[in-house]
Design a protein around this motif. Structure first.
Motif, PDB file in Angstrom:
ATOM      1  N   GLY A  11       0.793  -1.224   0.000  1.00  0.00           N
ATOM      2  CA  GLY A  11       0.000   0.000   0.000  1.00  0.00           C
ATOM      3  C   GLY A  11       0.826   1.274   0.000  1.00  0.00           C
ATOM      4  N   SER A  12       2.114   1.160   0.313  1.00  0.00           N
ATOM      5  CA  SER A  12       2.979   2.344   0.285  1.00  0.00           C
ATOM      6  C   SER A  12       3.424   2.611  -1.150  1.00  0.00           C
ATOM      7  CB  SER A  12       4.194   2.148   1.201  1.00  0.00           C
ATOM      8  OG  SER A  12       4.956   1.013   0.819  1.00  0.00           O
ATOM      9  N   LYS A  13       3.732   3.857  -1.432  1.00  0.00           N
ATOM     10  CA  LYS A  13       4.062   4.251  -2.798  1.00  0.00           C
ATOM     11  C   LYS A  13       5.574   4.332  -3.007  1.00  0.00           C
ATOM     12  CE  LYS A  13      -0.285   6.721  -3.475  1.00  0.00           C
ATOM     13  NZ  LYS A  13      -0.935   8.017  -3.801  1.00  0.00           N
ATOM     14  N   THR A  14       5.975   4.269  -4.256  1.00  0.00           N
ATOM     15  CA  THR A  14       7.363   4.475  -4.620  1.00  0.00           C
ATOM     16  C   THR A  14       7.398   5.180  -5.971  1.00  0.00           C
ATOM     17  OG1 THR A  14       9.549   3.449  -4.756  1.00  0.00           O
ATOM     18  CG2 THR A  14       7.736   2.267  -5.831  1.00  0.00           C
ATOM     19  N   LEU A  15       8.588   5.386  -6.496  1.00  0.00           N
ATOM     20  CA  LEU A  15       8.742   6.055  -7.780  1.00  0.00           C
ATOM     21  C   LEU A  15       9.319   5.080  -8.806  1.00  0.00           C
ATOM     22  CD1 LEU A  15      10.267   9.438  -6.567  1.00  0.00           C
ATOM     23  CD2 LEU A  15       7.874   8.941  -7.093  1.00  0.00           C
ATOM     24  N   PHE A  16       8.808   5.178 -10.013  1.00  0.00           N
ATOM     25  CA  PHE A  16       9.265   4.338 -11.125  1.00  0.00           C
ATOM     26  C   PHE A  16       9.883   5.244 -12.186  1.00  0.00           C
ATOM     27  CE2 PHE A  16       8.216   2.446 -15.335  1.00  0.00           C
ATOM     28  CZ  PHE A  16       9.070   1.346 -15.260  1.00  0.00           C
ATOM     29  N   ILE A  17      11.052   4.836 -12.700  1.00  0.00           N
ATOM     30  CA  ILE A  17      11.748   5.588 -13.748  1.00  0.00           C
ATOM     31  C   ILE A  17      11.649   4.794 -15.055  1.00  0.00           C
ATOM     32  CG2 ILE A  17      13.927   6.637 -14.469  1.00  0.00           C
ATOM     33  CD1 ILE A  17      14.770   6.647 -11.557  1.00  0.00           C
ATOM     34  N   PRO A  18      10.753   5.171 -15.963  1.00  0.00           N
ATOM     35  CA  PRO A  18      10.585   4.413 -17.215  1.00  0.00           C
ATOM     36  C   PRO A  18      11.879   4.295 -18.021  1.00  0.00           C
ATOM     37  CG  PRO A  18       8.773   5.966 -16.904  1.00  0.00           C
ATOM     38  CD  PRO A  18       9.792   6.282 -15.855  1.00  0.00           C
ATOM     39  N   GLU A  19      12.667   5.355 -18.069  1.00  0.00           N
ATOM     40  CA  GLU A  19      13.896   5.367 -18.859  1.00  0.00           C
ATOM     41  C   GLU A  19      14.870   4.273 -18.428  1.00  0.00           C
ATOM     42  OE1 GLU A  19      17.687   8.391 -19.380  1.00  0.00           O
ATOM     43  OE2 GLU A  19      15.693   9.257 -19.144  1.00  0.00           O
ATOM     44  N   ASN A  21      13.743   1.652 -16.445  1.00  0.00           N
ATOM     45  CA  ASN A  21      12.939   0.494 -16.067  1.00  0.00           C
ATOM     46  C   ASN A  21      13.303   0.058 -14.647  1.00  0.00           C
ATOM     47  OD1 ASN A  21      11.000  -1.532 -16.356  1.00  0.00           O
ATOM     48  ND2 ASN A  21      12.509  -3.017 -17.087  1.00  0.00           N
ATOM     49  N   GLU A  22      13.308   1.034 -13.743  1.00  0.00           N
ATOM     50  CA  GLU A  22      13.737   0.816 -12.368  1.00  0.00           C
ATOM     51  C   GLU A  22      12.849   1.600 -11.418  1.00  0.00           C
ATOM     52  OE1 GLU A  22      15.495  -1.235 -10.910  1.00  0.00           O
ATOM     53  OE2 GLU A  22      17.250  -0.466  -9.844  1.00  0.00           O
ATOM     54  N   GLN A  23      12.576   1.011 -10.246  1.00  0.00           N
ATOM     55  CA  GLN A  23      11.838   1.719  -9.219  1.00  0.00           C
ATOM     56  C   GLN A  23      12.728   1.925  -7.992  1.00  0.00           C
ATOM     57  OE1 GLN A  23      10.356  -1.206 -10.554  1.00  0.00           O
ATOM     58  NE2 GLN A  23      11.413  -2.595  -9.146  1.00  0.00           N
ATOM     59  N   TYR A  24      12.338   2.881  -7.165  1.00  0.00           N
ATOM     60  CA  TYR A  24      13.129   3.222  -5.987  1.00  0.00           C
ATOM     61  C   TYR A  24      13.061   2.135  -4.911  1.00  0.00           C
ATOM     62  CZ  TYR A  24      14.288   8.028  -7.361  1.00  0.00           C
ATOM     63  OH  TYR A  24      14.804   9.134  -7.995  1.00  0.00           O
ATOM     64  N   HIS A  25      11.956   1.397  -4.871  1.00  0.00           N
ATOM     65  CA  HIS A  25      11.780   0.344  -3.871  1.00  0.00           C
ATOM     66  C   HIS A  25      11.157  -0.883  -4.527  1.00  0.00           C
ATOM     67  CE1 HIS A  25      11.317   4.260  -1.718  1.00  0.00           C
ATOM     68  NE2 HIS A  25      12.180   3.698  -0.897  1.00  0.00           N
ATOM     69  N   SER A  26      11.108  -1.952  -3.758  1.00  0.00           N
ATOM     70  CA  SER A  26      10.494  -3.182  -4.243  1.00  0.00           C
ATOM     71  C   SER A  26       9.003  -2.969  -4.513  1.00  0.00           C
ATOM     72  CB  SER A  26      10.671  -4.301  -3.207  1.00  0.00           C
ATOM     73  OG  SER A  26       9.870  -5.417  -3.528  1.00  0.00           O
ATOM     74  N   GLY A  57      22.170   7.161  -1.118  1.00  0.00           N
ATOM     75  CA  GLY A  57      20.929   7.208  -1.869  1.00  0.00           C
ATOM     76  C   GLY A  57      19.748   7.647  -1.020  1.00  0.00           C
ATOM     77  N   PHE A  58      19.636   8.944  -0.763  1.00  0.00           N
ATOM     78  CA  PHE A  58      18.533   9.475   0.046  1.00  0.00           C
ATOM     79  C   PHE A  58      17.180   9.209  -0.600  1.00  0.00           C
ATOM     80  CE2 PHE A  58      15.835  13.269   1.059  1.00  0.00           C
ATOM     81  CZ  PHE A  58      15.573  12.948   2.381  1.00  0.00           C
ATOM     82  N   GLY A  59      17.123   9.388  -1.921  1.00  0.00           N
ATOM     83  CA  GLY A  59      15.912   9.044  -2.674  1.00  0.00           C
ATOM     84  C   GLY A  59      14.652   9.697  -2.143  1.00  0.00           C
ATOM     85  N   ASP A 149      28.939   4.317  12.154  1.00  0.00           N
ATOM     86  CA  ASP A 149      28.661   3.028  12.792  1.00  0.00           C
ATOM     87  C   ASP A 149      27.765   2.155  11.930  1.00  0.00           C
ATOM     88  OD1 ASP A 149      29.905   3.747  15.395  1.00  0.00           O
ATOM     89  OD2 ASP A 149      28.260   5.205  15.453  1.00  0.00           O
ATOM     90  N   LEU A 150      26.986   2.784  11.063  1.00  0.00           N
ATOM     91  CA  LEU A 150      26.022   2.075  10.225  1.00  0.00           C
ATOM     92  C   LEU A 150      26.058   2.651   8.819  1.00  0.00           C
ATOM     93  CD1 LEU A 150      22.912   1.913  12.575  1.00  0.00           C
ATOM     94  CD2 LEU A 150      23.777  -0.041  11.310  1.00  0.00           C
ATOM     95  N   ILE A 151      25.975   1.772   7.844  1.00  0.00           N
ATOM     96  CA  ILE A 151      25.891   2.203   6.443  1.00  0.00           C
ATOM     97  C   ILE A 151      24.677   1.556   5.802  1.00  0.00           C
ATOM     98  CG2 ILE A 151      26.970   2.190   4.158  1.00  0.00           C
ATOM     99  CD1 ILE A 151      29.148   1.828   7.236  1.00  0.00           C
ATOM    100  N   TYR A 152      23.776   2.388   5.285  1.00  0.00           N
ATOM    101  CA  TYR A 152      22.666   1.922   4.456  1.00  0.00           C
ATOM    102  C   TYR A 152      23.095   2.128   3.008  1.00  0.00           C
ATOM    103  CZ  TYR A 152      19.360   2.607   8.460  1.00  0.00           C
ATOM    104  OH  TYR A 152      18.701   2.581   9.662  1.00  0.00           O
ATOM    105  N   PHE A 153      23.327   1.055   2.280  1.00  0.00           N
ATOM    106  CA  PHE A 153      23.727   1.197   0.876  1.00  0.00           C
ATOM    107  C   PHE A 153      22.505   0.931   0.010  1.00  0.00           C
ATOM    108  CE2 PHE A 153      25.916   0.617  -3.102  1.00  0.00           C
ATOM    109  CZ  PHE A 153      26.996   1.493  -3.000  1.00  0.00           C
ATOM    110  N   ASP A 154      21.901   2.007  -0.503  1.00  0.00           N
ATOM    111  CA  ASP A 154      20.614   1.914  -1.196  1.00  0.00           C
ATOM    112  C   ASP A 154      20.659   2.596  -2.557  1.00  0.00           C
ATOM    113  OD1 ASP A 154      18.019   1.101  -1.487  1.00  0.00           O
ATOM    114  OD2 ASP A 154      17.149   2.732  -0.323  1.00  0.00           O
ATOM    115  N   ALA A 155      21.767   2.415  -3.263  1.00  0.00           N
ATOM    116  CA  ALA A 155      21.865   2.920  -4.639  1.00  0.00           C
ATOM    117  C   ALA A 155      20.998   2.053  -5.559  1.00  0.00           C
ATOM    118  CB  ALA A 155      23.315   2.877  -5.103  1.00  0.00           C
ATOM    119  N   PHE A 156      20.710   2.560  -6.757  1.00  0.00           N
ATOM    120  CA  PHE A 156      20.037   1.711  -7.740  1.00  0.00           C
ATOM    121  C   PHE A 156      20.907   0.486  -8.015  1.00  0.00           C
ATOM    122  CE2 PHE A 156      17.967   5.821  -9.183  1.00  0.00           C
ATOM    123  CZ  PHE A 156      16.717   5.472  -8.695  1.00  0.00           C
ATOM    124  N   GLY A 157      20.289  -0.579  -8.508  1.00  0.00           N
ATOM    125  CA  GLY A 157      20.962  -1.863  -8.643  1.00  0.00           C
ATOM    126  C   GLY A 157      22.236  -1.837  -9.472  1.00  0.00           C
TER     127      GLY A 157
END
Length: 223
Positions: A11-19, A21-26, A57-59, A149-157
């Motif tokens: 139910g939560s939203k995300t962003l899709f990049i057609p160019e 063919n990738e979205q910010y989240h699952s 990747g703040f996104g 102390d913590l790294i969130y690595f959330d770049a595009f694939g």
């Protein structure tokens, strides 16, 4: 670059990049994925009382929001630094529903996170301080930042942004990681695991979020 708001499985939203063919989240669930990979396997796993956290990747700001909510819940003073080369337009941010799905407090935090000035360390709430950096990680100099102390690595694939997943990038992050720092990412590719291991992280595969079998977590050895 065009971005479209889409709804994911929880139910939560995300962003899709057609160019790309990738979205910010699952598509199986934006909040579900971020909670599983970054909050549960990262923030809750690391026991430092006053963690310094770095996000690649703040996104949409979802990882920051979930961490801010949890920091307030745990009364755990958290300093959150995030880097983003292409900040989103506020019109897109306003169409995302993360705060509304979580709580009124979360909705207020989400607004504060996105209206905070870039390049300035801002106290978002009692237990959550953040610095948003508009820059290219590949060229960024960490000289003036706190070690993490913590790294969130959330770049595009890796197949979409291969330069972000190179050994040189991981080496750069490893050097500014404190002993026993934790690195988490949604990727489970063998090549990524090997590169992180070669940097010095002790690597483990963990169960992934819905729709993904595994994810990776690395820990920097203690001195």
């Amino acid at each position: 670059m065009e971005r479209k708001v889409i709804e994911t499985g929880d139910g939560s939203k995300t962003l899709f990049i057609p160019e790309m063919n990738e979205q910010y989240h699952s598509v199986n669930g934006a909040i579900t994925e971020s909670t599983h990979v970054y909050l549960n396997a990262g923030y809750k796993h690391h026991k430092t009382e006053t963690p310094y956290l770095f996000e690649v990747g703040f996104g949409t700001g979802l990882n920051a929001l979930l961490t801010a909510v949890e920091a307030e819940k745990q009364k755990r003073k958290t300093t959150y630094t995030t880097i983003e080369k292409f900040p989103l337009d506020m019109k897109l941010i306003e169409d995302l529903n993360y705060g509304k799905l979580i709580s009124e407090e979360a909705e207020a935090l989400f607004t504060k996170i996105h209206t905070a000035k870039w390049g300035e360390e801002i106290q978002i709430s009692e237990y959550f301080k953040m610095l948003k950096i508009e820059a290219d990680l590949i060229a960024f100099n960490f000289a003036d930042t706190q070690n993490f102390d913590l790294i969130y690595f959330d770049a595009f694939g890796p197949d979409k942004q291969p330069a972000m997943w190179e050994r040189e990038v991981f080496d750069k992050i490893f050097k500014v990681s404190n002993p026993e720092a934790v690195f988490v990412t949604y990727s489970a590719k063998g090549e990524i695991r090997r590169q992180l291991r070669d940097c010095g992280y002790m690597m483990e595969r963990l169960p992934g979020p819905p729709g993904k079998r595994q994810m990776l977590r690395g820990t920097k050895p203690a001195d």
